[in-house]
Design a protein around this motif. Structure first.
Motif, PDB file in Angstrom:
ATOM      1  N   LYS A 158      10.967  -6.885  -5.522  1.00 35.81           N
ATOM      2  CA  LYS A 158       9.613  -7.078  -6.032  1.00 35.81           C
ATOM      3  C   LYS A 158       8.772  -7.903  -5.061  1.00 35.81           C
ATOM      4  O   LYS A 158       7.565  -7.672  -4.893  1.00 35.81           O
ATOM      5  CB  LYS A 158       9.672  -7.781  -7.393  1.00 35.81           C
ATOM      6  CG  LYS A 158       8.317  -7.981  -8.077  1.00 35.81           C
ATOM      7  CD  LYS A 158       7.750  -6.674  -8.574  1.00 35.81           C
ATOM      8  CE  LYS A 158       6.482  -6.901  -9.387  1.00 35.81           C
ATOM      9  NZ  LYS A 158       5.834  -5.620  -9.807  1.00 35.81           N
ATOM     10  N   GLU A 203       6.317  -6.404  -2.331  1.00 34.19           N
ATOM     11  CA  GLU A 203       5.004  -5.858  -2.651  1.00 34.19           C
ATOM     12  C   GLU A 203       3.864  -6.723  -2.125  1.00 34.19           C
ATOM     13  O   GLU A 203       2.739  -6.238  -1.971  1.00 34.19           O
ATOM     14  CB  GLU A 203       4.871  -5.680  -4.169  1.00 34.19           C
ATOM     15  CG  GLU A 203       5.833  -4.648  -4.744  1.00 34.19           C
ATOM     16  CD  GLU A 203       5.738  -4.553  -6.257  1.00 34.19           C
ATOM     17  OE1 GLU A 203       4.840  -5.223  -6.836  1.00 34.19           O
ATOM     18  OE2 GLU A 203       6.556  -3.825  -6.860  1.00 34.19           O
ATOM     19  N   GLN A 224       3.980  -5.327   1.906  1.00 32.46           N
ATOM     20  CA  GLN A 224       4.466  -4.038   2.412  1.00 32.46           C
ATOM     21  C   GLN A 224       3.342  -3.109   2.881  1.00 32.46           C
ATOM     22  O   GLN A 224       3.566  -2.225   3.719  1.00 32.46           O
ATOM     23  CB  GLN A 224       5.310  -3.339   1.350  1.00 32.46           C
ATOM     24  CG  GLN A 224       4.550  -2.938   0.097  1.00 32.46           C
ATOM     25  CD  GLN A 224       5.462  -2.272  -0.930  1.00 32.46           C
ATOM     26  OE1 GLN A 224       6.692  -2.338  -0.841  1.00 32.46           O
ATOM     27  NE2 GLN A 224       4.851  -1.603  -1.900  1.00 32.46           N
ATOM     28  N   ASP A 225       2.137  -3.291   2.374  1.00 37.75           N
ATOM     29  CA  ASP A 225       1.023  -2.428   2.781  1.00 37.75           C
ATOM     30  C   ASP A 225       0.231  -2.994   3.958  1.00 37.75           C
ATOM     31  O   ASP A 225      -0.714  -2.348   4.441  1.00 37.75           O
ATOM     32  CB  ASP A 225       0.076  -2.200   1.593  1.00 37.75           C
ATOM     33  CG  ASP A 225       0.742  -1.399   0.477  1.00 37.75           C
ATOM     34  OD1 ASP A 225       1.503  -0.469   0.798  1.00 37.75           O
ATOM     35  OD2 ASP A 225       0.509  -1.721  -0.704  1.00 37.75           O
TER      36      ASP A 225
END
Length: 373
Positions: free
Chosen positions: A163, A166, A169-170
């Motif tokens: 989790k 997140e 990660q982008d």
């Protein structure tokens, strides 16, 4: 008769007090180094007192043998609990050394391939403009940014390693993989998540399997604010006017591979033994264990499997690492030539780099005049 009874009682009290002193497991020392140890205690006590540090540990090994270990100060100022040699402290970035050992063992047994990309293990992790290998993560050459203030002070609880990905990660890479050595705790959080996927085990299980249970590290484990952990110190921080106060509750489990472990100074000294004296790692691994990280364009970083590569005034190589996290700090120095290891842990957030450990190590190092002779 009355006098005989009095003498007997006095003798009993003296024996009892003597036995209490012998039973004290809070300090271990080698009498052969008593003068140096006295000087270390004086220097360390001054450092702790002037920086208002509630509690600390120190452990020193020479020629492969533990020659001094002691818990100093308070693990809890509220309950007046003393620090012992087994007290568990937050060690911050030195958690990466434990994660690195797990990584190396998983490479040896074929569970991990250093040249595989992140997506080989985590197919849903967004691809970047250039492929990032898990070796890039271990070497801090991935190009991922460092944690920001929001992540660093995140008060969320029960966040898993998966989790936690997140939060970044982008994001795009800050630099091409392999171009620069840029330390980022996100590298090791991601590496821990990959270890879990590759093995089918939780990170705490991997830590037990490859390090703590196998090598008998009694004071090392992931921190968990919602569990009772025997021997864990309380944690302290500075408030807005620099007073030492109880640190806010922080759940570090989602970043256990990078900075979320508890350990002791003695366990940290034992950990260095894996790099220099142990056969726990195979010959092939040990042959390159302390090689500097190779960067693009034939450059090298002064970093080797978790350790910073340092040099003294004479050009001799030694190694070190320090860590700081909410409520704790740690430092380790390794001098291979002198077979000297020094480790310190404290239960106060460290705002700046700690130079005291260099002063303590210097007490055991040969002086320049002696070296010339």
């Amino acid at each position: 008769m009355k006098r005989v009874i009095q003498v007997f009682i006095l003798f009993f009290v003296v024996v009892a007090l003597t036995n209490c002193k012998k039973a004290n497991n809070n300090i271990l020392y080698d009498k052969a180094y008593i003068d140096e140890i006295k000087e270390v205690r004086k220097e360390l006590s001054t450092y702790l007192r002037t920086n208002f540090i509630p509690g600390a540990q120190i452990a020193i090994a020479k020629n492969g043998k533990l020659i001094y270990s002691e818990g100093i100060g308070r693990a809890s100022t509220d309950l007046d609990v003393k620090v012992t040699r087994d007290t568990k402290f937050r060690i911050g970035d030195l958690s990466e050394i434990y994660t690195t050992i797990i990584y190396l063992k998983m490479v040896e047994d074929g569970t991990l391939n250093p040249d595989s990309t992140i997506q080989h293990y985590l197919p849903d992790f967004p691809e970047k403009r250039l492929p990032v290998t898990i070796k890039n993560l271990k070497n801090h050459t991935s190009g991922f940014r460092e944690m920001n203030n929001t992540e660093n002070n995140w008060q969320a609880t029960n966040i898993t390693l998966q989790k936690g990905l997140e939060t970044f990660q982008d994001d795009e890479l800050m630099a091409p993989p392999g171009e620069f050595h840029m330390e980022s705790r996100l590298n090791f959080n991601l590496l821990g998540a990959i270890m879990e996927k590759a093995s089918g085990k939780r990170f705490n299980e991997l830590l037990q399997e490859y390090v703590t249970d196998t090598l008998h590290f009694e004071s090392t484990c992931p921190d968990n604010p919602f569990s009772t952990i025997e021997g864990r110190t309380n944690f302290y921080d500075h408030n807005i006017i620099a007073q030492v106060v109880n640190a806010m509750t922080t759940d570090l489990r989602w970043r256990a591979p990078s900075e979320g472990l508890l350990s002791s100074a003695e366990d940290l000294v034992k950990l260095t033994d894996i790099y220099f004296n142990s056969d726990y790692l195979n010959d092939s691994t040990r042959a390159h264990l302390l090689d500097p990280v190779e960067l693009n364009n034939n450059q090298v970083a002064q970093f080797a499997n978790g350790w910073l590569i340092l040099r003294d005034r004479e050009g001799n190589v030694f190694y070190g690492r320090e860590g700081s996290v909410h409520g704790g700090s740690s430092s380790v120095l390794i001098y291979p030539k002198e077979e000297l290891v020094v480790a310190i842990t404290t239960n106060l957030t460290q705002e700046r780099s700690n130079s005291t450990i260099f002063k303590l190590a210097d007490i055991f190092l040969p002086k320049q005049e002696e070296s010339e002779e």
